[in-house]
Motif scaffolding. Structure first.
Motif, mmCIF file in Angstrom:
data_model
loop_
_atom_site.group_PDB
_atom_site.id
_atom_site.type_symbol
_atom_site.label_atom_id
_atom_site.label_comp_id
_atom_site.label_asym_id
_atom_site.label_seq_id
_atom_site.Cartn_x
_atom_site.Cartn_y
_atom_site.Cartn_z
ATOM 1 N N LYS B 101 -17.895 32.151 -28.995
ATOM 2 C CA LYS B 101 -17.415 33.382 -29.631
ATOM 3 C C LYS B 101 -18.401 34.542 -29.446
ATOM 4 O O LYS B 101 -17.999 35.674 -29.186
ATOM 5 C CB LYS B 101 -17.190 33.103 -31.129
ATOM 6 C CG LYS B 101 -16.736 34.298 -31.956
ATOM 7 C CD LYS B 101 -15.246 34.571 -31.801
ATOM 8 C CE LYS B 101 -14.744 35.635 -32.783
ATOM 9 N NZ LYS B 101 -15.198 36.987 -32.467
ATOM 10 N N GLU B 102 -19.689 34.229 -29.578
ATOM 11 C CA GLU B 102 -20.709 35.262 -29.446
ATOM 12 C C GLU B 102 -20.653 35.890 -28.046
ATOM 13 O O GLU B 102 -20.754 37.099 -27.882
ATOM 14 C CB GLU B 102 -22.089 34.646 -29.707
ATOM 15 C CG GLU B 102 -23.103 35.625 -30.238
ATOM 16 C CD GLU B 102 -24.458 34.961 -30.547
ATOM 17 O OE1 GLU B 102 -25.402 35.691 -30.859
ATOM 18 O OE2 GLU B 102 -24.559 33.706 -30.448
ATOM 19 N N GLN B 103 -20.460 35.009 -27.061
ATOM 20 C CA GLN B 103 -20.376 35.479 -25.679
ATOM 21 C C GLN B 103 -19.113 36.313 -25.451
ATOM 22 O O GLN B 103 -19.166 37.351 -24.792
ATOM 23 C CB GLN B 103 -20.405 34.295 -24.720
ATOM 24 C CG GLN B 103 -20.517 34.719 -23.263
ATOM 25 C CD GLN B 103 -20.603 33.548 -22.317
ATOM 26 O OE1 GLN B 103 -19.915 32.539 -22.511
ATOM 27 N NE2 GLN B 103 -21.438 33.654 -21.306
ATOM 28 N N GLU B 104 -18.009 35.869 -26.042
ATOM 29 C CA GLU B 104 -16.750 36.615 -25.907
ATOM 30 C C GLU B 104 -16.888 38.022 -26.490
ATOM 31 O O GLU B 104 -16.448 38.999 -25.894
ATOM 32 C CB GLU B 104 -15.603 35.894 -26.629
ATOM 33 C CG GLU B 104 -15.021 34.729 -25.852
ATOM 34 C CD GLU B 104 -14.119 33.866 -26.732
ATOM 35 O OE1 GLU B 104 -13.399 34.426 -27.593
ATOM 36 O OE2 GLU B 104 -14.158 32.634 -26.581
ATOM 37 N N ASP B 105 -17.495 38.100 -27.675
ATOM 38 C CA ASP B 105 -17.688 39.405 -28.315
ATOM 39 C C ASP B 105 -18.588 40.301 -27.471
ATOM 40 O O ASP B 105 -18.332 41.497 -27.326
ATOM 41 C CB ASP B 105 -18.307 39.241 -29.713
ATOM 42 C CG ASP B 105 -17.327 38.615 -30.688
ATOM 43 O OD1 ASP B 105 -16.122 38.542 -30.362
ATOM 44 O OD2 ASP B 105 -17.761 38.178 -31.774
ATOM 45 N N ALA B 106 -19.647 39.702 -26.928
ATOM 46 C CA ALA B 106 -20.565 40.468 -26.092
ATOM 47 C C ALA B 106 -19.852 40.963 -24.841
ATOM 48 O O ALA B 106 -20.072 42.091 -24.385
ATOM 49 C CB ALA B 106 -21.783 39.628 -25.727
ATOM 50 N N TYR B 107 -18.981 40.122 -24.287
ATOM 51 C CA TYR B 107 -18.200 40.504 -23.101
ATOM 52 C C TYR B 107 -17.336 41.728 -23.412
ATOM 53 O O TYR B 107 -17.326 42.699 -22.660
ATOM 54 C CB TYR B 107 -17.336 39.326 -22.655
ATOM 55 C CG TYR B 107 -16.439 39.624 -21.481
ATOM 56 C CD1 TYR B 107 -16.918 39.545 -20.178
ATOM 57 C CD2 TYR B 107 -15.106 40.002 -21.676
ATOM 58 C CE1 TYR B 107 -16.084 39.829 -19.095
ATOM 59 C CE2 TYR B 107 -14.274 40.290 -20.608
ATOM 60 C CZ TYR B 107 -14.770 40.201 -19.323
ATOM 61 O OH TYR B 107 -13.958 40.488 -18.248
ATOM 62 N N GLU B 108 -16.637 41.675 -24.553
ATOM 63 C CA GLU B 108 -15.788 42.807 -24.949
ATOM 64 C C GLU B 108 -16.616 44.081 -25.107
ATOM 65 O O GLU B 108 -16.233 45.150 -24.659
ATOM 66 C CB GLU B 108 -15.050 42.512 -26.271
ATOM 67 C CG GLU B 108 -14.005 41.409 -26.194
ATOM 68 C CD GLU B 108 -12.937 41.685 -25.132
ATOM 69 O OE1 GLU B 108 -12.556 42.866 -24.984
ATOM 70 O OE2 GLU B 108 -12.517 40.737 -24.439
ATOM 71 N N ALA B 109 -17.760 43.940 -25.780
ATOM 72 C CA ALA B 109 -18.629 45.100 -26.018
ATOM 73 C C ALA B 109 -19.141 45.663 -24.690
ATOM 74 O O ALA B 109 -19.153 46.882 -24.473
ATOM 75 C CB ALA B 109 -19.797 44.714 -26.920
#
Lengths: 206, 206
Positions: B101-109
């Protein structure tokens, strides 16, 4: 505002309610949606350190240079301004807005960085020497908000025994007519905000 | 190094092993303990954006100015350089070094900020226009590390359909003789690091 006053430039001041941002702010600073923004000849400039450099560049012949003329001294001023923004402000803000272990850690981190700054000041009246310069202006808001944070938390961060030069700097900076006549209008804070750390913080962030 | 090459200034390059920092590095940059550090006439200057400004200030008459002469254009260059450091690099680094999830959020950002940058480039070859300037140099390392991150993660961040101008910029920047002859020496990476994201990251951070 302090930098514009140093240069003797007239300006209009538009206050922002950061809980209800104006379209003007959102149009002028769509990336960060934050104040301050300087609008010069219709063109907006955001980020306080970028604004300070711009004021010094565009009115370079008015009064005195805010950044040192010497390239090495200038680099040092930029370095310490950046240090304030990147390394010092975040733990101070964290200390003010957290509790328990997190707050203790932030306190330690803030003290460590303040000691670094104490050594940079090293018996000087201002970071700029005898008169305020880039670093003083860049860190200036700290001299104003730290005592407020201290009042609210009941904990002193900057004591004159631990930080003799920083204490003297804060007092000297806030005592300048240029500065004290243009502090953030604390009396306009809604009373309900005073007890709400985040509410107050946001307002001061303006 | 790229900025020094633009100015045509000769220099010695000292490589640092960031797992085993030299006394020279610790003495020259006690605050951040990071590279790059430029030592000029025995005096150290740290922080890449501060170094870039210093190089442009001290050798202002050599070749061309890295920062625009016009104060407003100069403020914009500083703004976007700062944007890269503060808003873009952190989510890219987070995307590369986290999972789930942390990686997904960072990807979006990261994607959101890359889109902002894509619009800034807006059909220009370089951020500086026809030749590379402050923003290109400041963001330049991204053009180099993003493809490496992409290779390791197997995920493309910058595709030419989503980011036609950024893709072209990366290719154009890396294709400049000045740049491609002075990339970080990937062949010196210890093989054991290639699988270790943090190890590689640290080295690239040099």
């Amino acid at each position: 505002m302090w930098a514009l006053r140093i240069k003797g430039v007239e300006y209009d001041y538009i206050e922002e309610d950061l809980r209800n941002k104006s379209n003007l702010l959102l149009e002028c600073n769509p990336v960060h949606k934050k104040v301050p923004v300087l609008i010069y000849q219709g063109k907006p400039i955001a980020e306080s350190d970028v604004i300070l450099e711009f004021i010094d560049d565009v009115w370079k012949d008015l009064r005195y240079r805010i950044l040192p003329e010497d390239p090495y001294e200038c680099a040092m001023a930029r370095f310490w301004s950046k240090f304030g923004l990147d390394k010092l402000s975040p733990p101070i803000w964290k200390w003010f807005t957290t509790q328990g272990k997190e707050q203790e850690d932030a306190y330690e981190a803030a003290m460590e960085q303040l000691l670094v700054l104490e050594k940079v000041l090293d018996e000087k009246k201002f970071f700029g020497g005898e008169r305020i310069g880039f670093v003083d202006l860049s860190l200036g808001s700290l001299s104003y908000v730290i005592p407020i944070y201290e009042d609210i938390t009941g904990v002193r961060l900057i004591t004159s025994d631990k930080f003799p030069w920083l204490s003297a700097w804060m007092e000297g900076f806030l005592g300048l007519p240029l500065v004290k006549e243009h502090l953030l209008p604390l009396d306009k804070l809604r009373p309900s905000d005073l007890g709400k750390r985040f509410g107050l913080g946001f307002y001061l962030g303006a």
